[in-house]
Design a protein around this motif. Structure first.
Motif, PDB file in Angstrom:
ATOM      1  N   UNK A  55      50.313  73.611 170.453  1.00 15.80           N
ATOM      2  CA  UNK A  55      49.506  73.457 169.177  1.00 15.80           C
ATOM      3  C   UNK A  55      50.392  72.347 168.348  1.00 15.80           C
ATOM      4  N   UNK A  56      49.620  71.397 167.669  1.00 18.58           N
ATOM      5  CA  UNK A  56      50.462  70.722 166.691  1.00 18.58           C
ATOM      6  C   UNK A  56      50.941  71.544 165.656  1.00 18.58           C
ATOM      7  N   UNK A  57      51.885  70.992 165.075  1.00 19.14           N
ATOM      8  CA  UNK A  57      52.659  71.726 163.978  1.00 19.14           C
ATOM      9  C   UNK A  57      51.913  71.446 162.508  1.00 19.14           C
ATOM     10  N   UNK A  58      51.873  72.538 161.699  1.00 20.48           N
ATOM     11  CA  UNK A  58      51.054  72.343 160.259  1.00 20.48           C
ATOM     12  C   UNK A  58      51.958  71.261 159.407  1.00 20.48           C
ATOM     13  N   UNK A  59      51.018  70.635 158.711  1.00 17.65           N
ATOM     14  CA  UNK A  59      51.721  69.691 157.878  1.00 17.65           C
ATOM     15  C   UNK A  59      52.544  70.379 156.876  1.00 17.65           C
ATOM     16  N   UNK A  60      53.541  69.725 156.498  1.00 19.85           N
ATOM     17  CA  UNK A  60      54.581  70.230 155.350  1.00 19.85           C
ATOM     18  C   UNK A  60      54.153  69.472 154.192  1.00 19.85           C
ATOM     19  N   UNK A  61      53.877  70.485 152.906  1.00 18.30           N
ATOM     20  CA  UNK A  61      53.051  69.795 151.848  1.00 18.30           C
ATOM     21  C   UNK A  61      54.070  69.195 151.054  1.00 18.30           C
ATOM     22  N   UNK A  62      55.242  69.769 150.995  1.00 16.02           N
ATOM     23  CA  UNK A  62      56.019  69.193 149.740  1.00 16.02           C
ATOM     24  C   UNK A  62      56.735  67.763 149.932  1.00 16.02           C
ATOM     25  N   UNK A 117      63.621  65.643 148.269  1.00 18.43           N
ATOM     26  CA  UNK A 117      63.824  65.844 146.799  1.00 18.43           C
ATOM     27  C   UNK A 117      65.457  66.103 146.623  1.00 18.43           C
ATOM     28  N   UNK A 118      65.846  65.389 145.745  1.00 20.59           N
ATOM     29  CA  UNK A 118      67.183  65.415 145.472  1.00 20.59           C
ATOM     30  C   UNK A 118      67.656  67.004 145.314  1.00 20.59           C
ATOM     31  N   UNK A 119      68.543  67.465 145.891  1.00 16.91           N
ATOM     32  CA  UNK A 119      69.162  68.703 145.695  1.00 16.91           C
ATOM     33  C   UNK A 119      70.387  68.746 144.555  1.00 16.91           C
TER      34      UNK A 119
END
Lengths: 109, 369, 172, 407
Positions: D390-397, D401-403
């Motif tokens: 199964x293809x993985x879900x999209x990651x939305x964020x 982003x700078x930590x």
């Protein structure tokens, strides 16, 4: 080790097997006894082939192997016999839930 | 089959390598096929609910650490949310973000354990995938140690916030973790998810129909693997979950593979939530100025629930006006997820049984409380 | 040859003792294990009789396959530790066996066996030890029997499967 | 007394044995010298296998540890090399328990019977030119016959323990061993046909081209079948630790457990030695006259490493899947290989009745192509139930982003 000694050992094994085949109640035990008898017959064949000259030996050296060839066939047949025989034992067990020969005789329909 | 065989009853556990602690299954086998199964538990019962009635509200936090001992942060979270509802207070924003952040880190750590032992139970006894999982989990535990000095029993969250703000060197360390972890996760997925043996062992094995799952009150990844996108972080957002965006992975068949897949995907989503938290968090206070010994009004009841790595974890608290809860009831997801044991196991083989049990990912500390 | 004699008598004692065990021991599982000992002892005899190929086949087929099948079958017996009971024919069976033994021993001892001529003994030993001669014989002189045995084995396999296949369940 | 060996005797061919024989022959009667020479070599072989077992347990633990990002045993001796010794001492000093309900004689006999095949098989393996205890003309058959005795030992252990897990393990182990016997035997027929002999010595000598190239299918089937017979992952259902505790040796402890382990690892070593002789040209290599043993050991190590590699990587199959794999997949491959080899030998051999090196290379080409096609085709047939990942879900964020912004 002489031919006679070998034959006598084989004979003893055969008679032990015979006794077991006649006197046991459990089908599988009877089977085992029959296997002992097969083995002793093989032993006799190979021993005779090893020590006793067949008439054809002078002409054909490979006839010395006749005993071994017979033993090979007996082993093959024994394998078939065990496969089928155990199949019958399983079928018997399925019907009577027992592997006792005396019971099997009584439950004959 | 007309061939009548003798049923064989075997006790799997309490001393067994794959029962996740002291858990016992009385299983009746026909050959290797399971005909009857009866879970027996209670070997780890420590009376947490009763003990909670003898301690004040803050002290109970340490008890919650020991419930589901591989995800202490989320246990803290559920309890603290319950107490805050009881008191009618809201923690400051930075505390909410910190809570969300550590909860998601904890979810990653917990899922890594779940996945690792699931693979171990599939028989990779060389331990390679398990150690891959533990490698990453150790990094998360190191982060927790920086936050609160403890790795497992953290007690980091407090009613009204968190124990203390993250130290200055926590953020670079977290950043380093976020750099390393995706690679490690990819390595694990490459080793595991496309393995053909894993496919034949897990695809279509022990499927859990959605109606059964719902009727048995199953929650968490097990429920989502059966096809329902039900996640308390979406349904009833707590802490900072209404500020972050994430997807809820949903399976289709509810078989062992789906349960594994859902967990792996949740790890990705958690990672994304952690990133968002780091990006959005602002300086500020991390704890409300509450009295040392908390008192709630008499007769107040509160139910605080969260989506723990294993499902809906809820604390039901009743106050009689004293310094400790009058009654503390814990709704532990592991126990309720065990109710489908019979549906999952009967008719499958011994080897599948162990794997299916691993796919539910129970934790005995939480089942027996 | 001293070594050969010692081996022969040792094997004889083992074979006969184990065979007696098979028919007398109560525990059916142990009887099956003793049967394996008999098979192995007979394989030893084959080696002594310069039939190496047969010895190995004996181990492969008898000890490796037939014995295992029997051991599996033993599990059908309800009370394995006391499953090997004699029936009522014990005494007559013993008498028949003893009588047969006497006859056989008498025949074996009394017959004038015609031994292999001294000149050919070396040759015979070479032929019997190697497996090539046996292979040649099986596919030339005994080809028909060989084929018959293969058909028999196939038939046995199919027959056993047919016997064991579950019959469709009769509606109650 | 001076004893003279007849040319053609096994001992005569073997320089080491002849040396022992000559020494012993000066002081003892000839038959005793014969016995002494044989016993001396047996002593060497048995101890060689047992020491190899110890080294293998260490090596396996170290290598598995490296696969799993760990260090492995490193306390005792350099690189933890003395760890097997420490383990042995621990096991020797432990109480040797026999469960009360166990069948005492059978229970205690089983570990010994289990070790026996592992030690007996090495008798026919040629370690270097003309160094083998016995150059049996039926060597391959001997190896198969002896290794089939393991089944019995496993069943004895499982039955006599009177433990449900042990019985599960025994039943599974026997089922697996019986199923894999068939493809393994069939796969070796091709090798025997090529070499024209069942003697391992002749087979090594016939490998002008190593047989894993000429007989890739047979190599694959034999390697897989042997790992199943040795209860190694992914076929280790008989002792699947996560399922049935330890399978047939659940109840064994102390020295009996040590013997069981020695049998298992010794079995792996001897099986690898057989693989090296049958498929990897045994002791052959540059300077084989002097360095034959070194080539042999190197190849042995390579085969063992593959065994350990497989163990570190694969999950375990279920018993019925293992059976299906044997009967539906390996047996078909073995049969294809058998027919193909028979035809090739018949057509390529020509009038000279021998196969030249060129013939072997031709066969290697044909068979490699055949192996690729057959494994691919049968793999596809058997893979019906394996669907795509199964293809993985999209990651939305937004990633990256700078930590550390909110210190």
């Amino acid at each position: 080790m002489t031919l006679q000694a070998m034959l006598i050992v084989a004979a003893i094994l055969f008679c032990i097997g015979l006794y077991g085949a006649l006197a046991r109640r459990n089908v599988i035990a009877v089977f085992m006894s029959i296997e002992i008898m097969f083995n002793s017959v093989n032993l006799t064949l190979v021993a005779l082939g090893r020590y006793v000259a067949p008439h054809a030996l002078a002409a054909d050296i490979e006839s010395a192997l006749t005993g071994q060839v017979f033993a090979v066939f007996i082993i093959a047949v024994a394998a078939a016999e065990v496969a089928l025989g155990l199949g019958i034992v399983f079928a018997l067990y399925r019907n009577t839930e027992s592997v006792d020969l005396t019971e099997a005789a009584q439950m004959r329909r | 089959m007309p061939f009548r065989t003798e049923p064989m009853t075997v006790n799997i556990g309490p001393q067994h390598p794959s029962t996740h602690g002291v858990f016992r299954l009385r299983v009746t086998f026909d050959g290797e096929v399971i005909t009857e199964v009866e879970p027996v538990f209670g070997y780890l019962h420590r009376g947490t609910e009763k003990l909670a009635e003898e301690r004040n509200y803050v002290q109970v936090v340490t008890l919650t650490d020991r419930l589901d001992y591989v995800s202490s942060m989320t246990n803290n979270q559920a309890y603290c949310i319950a107490v805050e509802k009881l008191l009618g207070v809201t923690p400051p924003l930075r505390a909410k973000y910190l809570r969300t952040l550590v909860a998601e880190l904890q979810r990653i750590a917990s899922h890594l354990i779940g996945v690792g032992f699931f693979l171990q139970e599939l028989g990779t006894f060389g331990g390679t995938p398990l150690m891959y999982c533990f490698r990453s989990r150790e990094r998360i535990l190191d982060l927790f140690e920086m936050l609160c000095g403890a790795r497992i029993t953290v007690s980091y969250l407090r009613p009204g916030g968190v124990f203390s703000d993250a130290p200055a060197d926590f953020w670079p360390a977290l950043d380093a973790f976020m750099q390393v972890f995706p690679g490690e996760l990819a390595e694990l997925e490459q080793l595991v998810l496309e393995n053909e043996i894993l496919m034949v062992r897990t695809r279509g094995v022990s499927p859990l129909p959605l109606d059964v799952a719902v009727n048995c009150s199953v929650s968490g990844p097990v429920l989502r693997a059966s096809g329902l996108a039900w996640d308390w972080r979406k349904e009833d957002p707590y802490d900072a979950y209404d500020q972050v965006r994430f997807e809820v992975p949903v399976g289709t068949n509810g078989d062992n593979y789906d349960r594994l897949w859902v967990r792996m995907q949740e790890v990705h989503q958690s990672l994304s939530i952690v990133r968002q938290c780091v990006a959005q968090i602002e300086p500020g206070p991390v704890r409300l100025d509450l009295p040392l010994v908390l008192r709630a009004e008499a007769g107040v009841e509160a139910y605080g629930r969260i989506e723990s790595p294993r499902g809906e974890l809820g604390f039901y608290l009743v106050s009689d006006g004293g310094i400790s809860p009058y009654r503390c009831k814990i709704r532990s997801p592991s126990l309720l997820n065990l109710t489908v044991t019979e549906h999952l196991l009967v008719g499958w083989k011994l080897a599948d049984m162990i794997v299916s049990l691993g796919s539910v990912d129970i934790n005995m500390g939480e089942v027996d409380r | 040859m001293l070594l050969v004699d010692i081996t022969f008598w040792g094997l004889s004692v083992v074979a006969i003792g184990a065979a007696l065990g098979v028919v007398l021991v109560r525990d059916l599982f142990r009887a099956a294990l003793l049967l394996v000992v008999v098979f192995l002892a007979v394989a030893g005899f084959f080696v002594l009789l310069s039939a190496q190929f047969l010895a190995v086949v004996q181990v492969l087929i008898y000890a490796g396959a037939i014995a295992i099948l029997l051991v599996f079958a033993v599990m059908l017996t309800k009370d394995v530790p006391h499953g090997n009971l004699p029936n009522r024919l014990q005494v007559p069976a013993a008498m028949v066996a003893a009588l047969l033994l006497a006859v056989l021993v008498a025949v074996a001892a009394a017959t004038q066996w015609q031994p292999v001529p001294l000149a050919q003994q070396e040759q015979v030993a070479v032929v019997q030890t190697g497996s090539a001669g046996l292979a040649n014989l099986l596919v030339s002189d005994y080809a028909l029997a060989f084929e018959a045995v293969s058909v028999l084995l196939l038939g046995a396999a199919i027959g056993a499967l047919a016997l064991l296949r579950g019959r469709p369940e009769q509606a109650p | 007394m001076s004893c003279q060996l007849a040319a053609g005797n096994i001992l005569y061919e073997n320089p080491l044995l002849r040396w022992v024989y000559d020494i012993a022959g000066t002081v003892a009667p000839c038959w005793a010298a014969y016995l002494a020479a044989g016993l001396a070599f047996m002593l060497l072989l048995v101890n060689g296998v047992l020491i190899g077992t110890a080294i293998l347990t260490w090596a396996e633990r170290r290598i598995l540890a490296r696969f799993a990002n760990r260090i492995g045993p490193n306390r005792w001796g350099p690189f933890g090399l003395l760890q097997p010794l420490a383990d042995l001492i621990k096991l020797l000093t432990k109480e040797s328990l026999t469960p009360r309900s166990a069948d005492r004689i059978v229970f205690n006999l089983a570990p010994i019977l289990m070790l026996m095949p592992a030690l007996l098989v090495v008798a026919v393996v040629p370690f270097a030119r003309n160094i083998a205890l016995a150059d049996l003309s039926i060597g391959v058959l001997y190896v198969l016959a002896i290794s089939s005795l393991t089944i019995l030992a496993i069943f004895m252990a499982g039955w006599a323990s009177q433990n449900r897990f042990a019985l599960f393990g025994a039943a599974r182990g026997v089922a697996v061993l019986i199923s894999y016997e068939v493809p393994v035997v069939l796969s070796l027929l091709g090798v025997v046909m090529l070499a024209g002999s069942m003697s391992l010595n002749d087979i090594v000598a016939a490998q002008a081209v190593p047989f894993f190239l000429v007989q890739p299918l047979a190599f694959f089937v034999f390697f897989t079948g042997v790992s199943a017979e040795l209860n190694r992952t992914p076929f280790d259902v008989a002792e699947g630790e996560s399922e049935i505790v330890a399978g047939y040796h659940t109840e064994y402890s102390g020295i009996k457990f040590a013997i069981m382990q020695a049998a298992e690892f010794g079995g792996t070593i001897t099986a690898s030695a057989v693989i090296v002789s049958l498929f990897l040209a045994g002791w052959a290599g540059p300077l084989a006259g002097y360095l034959g043993w070194l080539w042999f050991l190197l190849k042995l190590g390579a085969v063992l490493f593959v065994f350990i590699w497989v163990r570190a990587t694969f999950p375990r199959l279920r018993t019925d899947q293992i059976m299906a794999f044997s009967w539906k997949f390996l047996l078909s491959l073995a049969l294809i290989n058998l027919v193909a080899t028979a035809l090739e030998v018949y057509f390529l051999r020509g009038d000279s009745r021998t196969l030249t090196t060129v013939d072997l290379w031709v066969m290697a080409g044909i068979n490699l192509a055949l192996a690729a096609v057959a494994i691919g085709a049968f793999g596809r047939l058997n893979r019906a139930q394996v669907q795509r990942v199964r293809p993985p879900l999209p990651v939305l964020a937004p990633a990256g982003a700078p930590a550390g912004k909110a210190v």
